[in-house]
Design a protein around this motif. Structure first.
Motif, mmCIF file in Angstrom:
data_model
loop_
_atom_site.group_PDB
_atom_site.id
_atom_site.type_symbol
_atom_site.label_atom_id
_atom_site.label_comp_id
_atom_site.label_asym_id
_atom_site.label_seq_id
_atom_site.Cartn_x
_atom_site.Cartn_y
_atom_site.Cartn_z
ATOM 1 N N UNK A 146 48.496 62.695 38.695
ATOM 2 C CA UNK A 146 48.338 61.844 39.868
ATOM 3 C C UNK A 146 49.450 60.811 39.860
ATOM 4 N N UNK A 147 49.673 60.174 41.005
ATOM 5 C CA UNK A 147 50.471 58.965 41.054
ATOM 6 C C UNK A 147 49.530 57.776 40.970
ATOM 7 N N UNK A 148 49.789 56.842 40.071
ATOM 8 C CA UNK A 148 48.869 55.726 39.848
ATOM 9 C C UNK A 148 49.640 54.420 39.742
ATOM 10 N N UNK A 149 49.086 53.377 40.367
ATOM 11 C CA UNK A 149 49.606 52.025 40.172
ATOM 12 C C UNK A 149 48.437 51.068 39.975
ATOM 13 N N UNK A 150 48.736 49.879 39.465
ATOM 14 C CA UNK A 150 47.748 48.820 39.294
ATOM 15 C C UNK A 150 48.237 47.582 40.029
ATOM 16 N N UNK A 151 47.312 46.915 40.736
ATOM 17 C CA UNK A 151 47.602 45.655 41.416
ATOM 18 C C UNK A 151 46.607 44.628 40.890
ATOM 19 N N UNK A 152 47.112 43.502 40.369
ATOM 20 C CA UNK A 152 46.254 42.499 39.738
ATOM 21 C C UNK A 152 46.009 41.348 40.717
ATOM 22 N N UNK A 153 44.788 41.273 41.267
ATOM 23 C CA UNK A 153 44.470 40.285 42.296
ATOM 24 C C UNK A 153 43.380 39.301 41.871
ATOM 25 N N UNK A 154 43.070 39.229 40.578
ATOM 26 C CA UNK A 154 42.082 38.245 40.122
ATOM 27 C C UNK A 154 42.765 36.905 39.887
ATOM 28 N N UNK A 155 42.423 35.874 40.683
ATOM 29 C CA UNK A 155 43.200 34.624 40.625
ATOM 30 C C UNK A 155 43.005 33.814 39.359
ATOM 31 N N UNK A 156 41.897 34.032 38.614
ATOM 32 C CA UNK A 156 41.675 33.215 37.424
ATOM 33 C C UNK A 156 41.663 34.032 36.138
#
Length: 242
Positions: A142-152
């Motif tokens: 698969x093509x996979x990415x991670x996006x980190x959107x937890x502000x704390x």
């Protein structure tokens, strides 16, 4: 030619925790066979609501509302080609309100693909624009990415566990960080989020199945220490981009 097309509709594709609001205007994405790059005949954008204490919103492009239903936290729109290349004004307001939470201008290049993320706490909410490069995975990939959107959340490492084998996917990811799409084995994984400094396990999510030939995003979202009244705790959302 592979196509993404359809009408405005609600879907529950995302694995874990929430429904996904998906709208697609008629569009066509062509994928190269020889390499990982996408042939991009138009400008496409996708939108994700990742601000954990922000209200449901209406979305305006050049003063035209483009959503027919409230766009809620953790909702995701499929890629669509509503905008032409060039400079456009994007505005996000609380539903049926006139005050803007975000009012900004972005320039979209011809043939490129973008993901737009509402991020951060309500008092500091902003729009994060990421230029996407979807890939064509091989067999059993698969093509996979991670996006980190937890502000704390602290800086974190992302570890994939498959058949008792640990694979570090990304390290030291801070708030607003994202990886490119990468070829990753398909199948069923456990995903671990670990504090990059102490290696403390922040979250483990088992039994995530990734279908070969697809592109996915892992969205890290929510608060590690939610403010009073918020139930949006640290969690992982899996989105199939294509």
């Amino acid at each position: 030619m592979k196509k993404i097309s359809g009408k405005l509709f609600l879907s529950k594709f995302t694995i874990l925790l929430s429904s996904v609001f998906t709208f697609s205007l008629t569009s066509c994405l062509e994928m190269k066979d020889a390499d990982d790059d996408i042939i991009k005949p138009a400008t496409y954008i996708a939108i994700y609501h990742g601000a954990p204490d922000a209200p449901d919103v209406d979305i305006f492009v050049d003063n035209t509302r483009i959503n027919n239903q409230s766009f809620k936290y953790a909702n995701y729109s499929d890629y669509f080609n509503f905008v032409a290349p060039g400079n456009h004004r994007l505005k996000f307001t609380p539903v049926n309100a006139s005050n803007a939470l975000i009012d900004t201008a972005l320039t979209f290049k011809e043939g490129d693909i973008y993901s737009l993320f509402l991020v951060d706490r309500l008092q500091e909410v902003e729009l994060l624009a990421v230029e996407d490069s979807l890939i064509t995975p091989g067999a059993n990939e698969v093509g996979l990415r991670v996006v980190q959107l937890s502000p704390d959340a602290p800086a974190m490492d992302i570890v994939l566990v498959k058949s008792s084998t640990n694979t570090s996917f990304s390290t030291n990811m801070d708030f607003r960080d994202s990886t490119p799409f990468r070829k990753t084995p398909s199948g069923t994984h456990t995903v671990q989020l670990r504090d990059a400094g102490s290696e403390e396990l922040l979250l483990a999510v088992p039994n995530i199945t990734l279908e070969a030939g697809r592109n996915y995003s892992f969205i890290v979202r929510g608060f590690t220490s939610p403010p009073t009244g918020s139930t949006n705790v640290l969690s992982l959302q899996v989105i199939r981009n294509y």
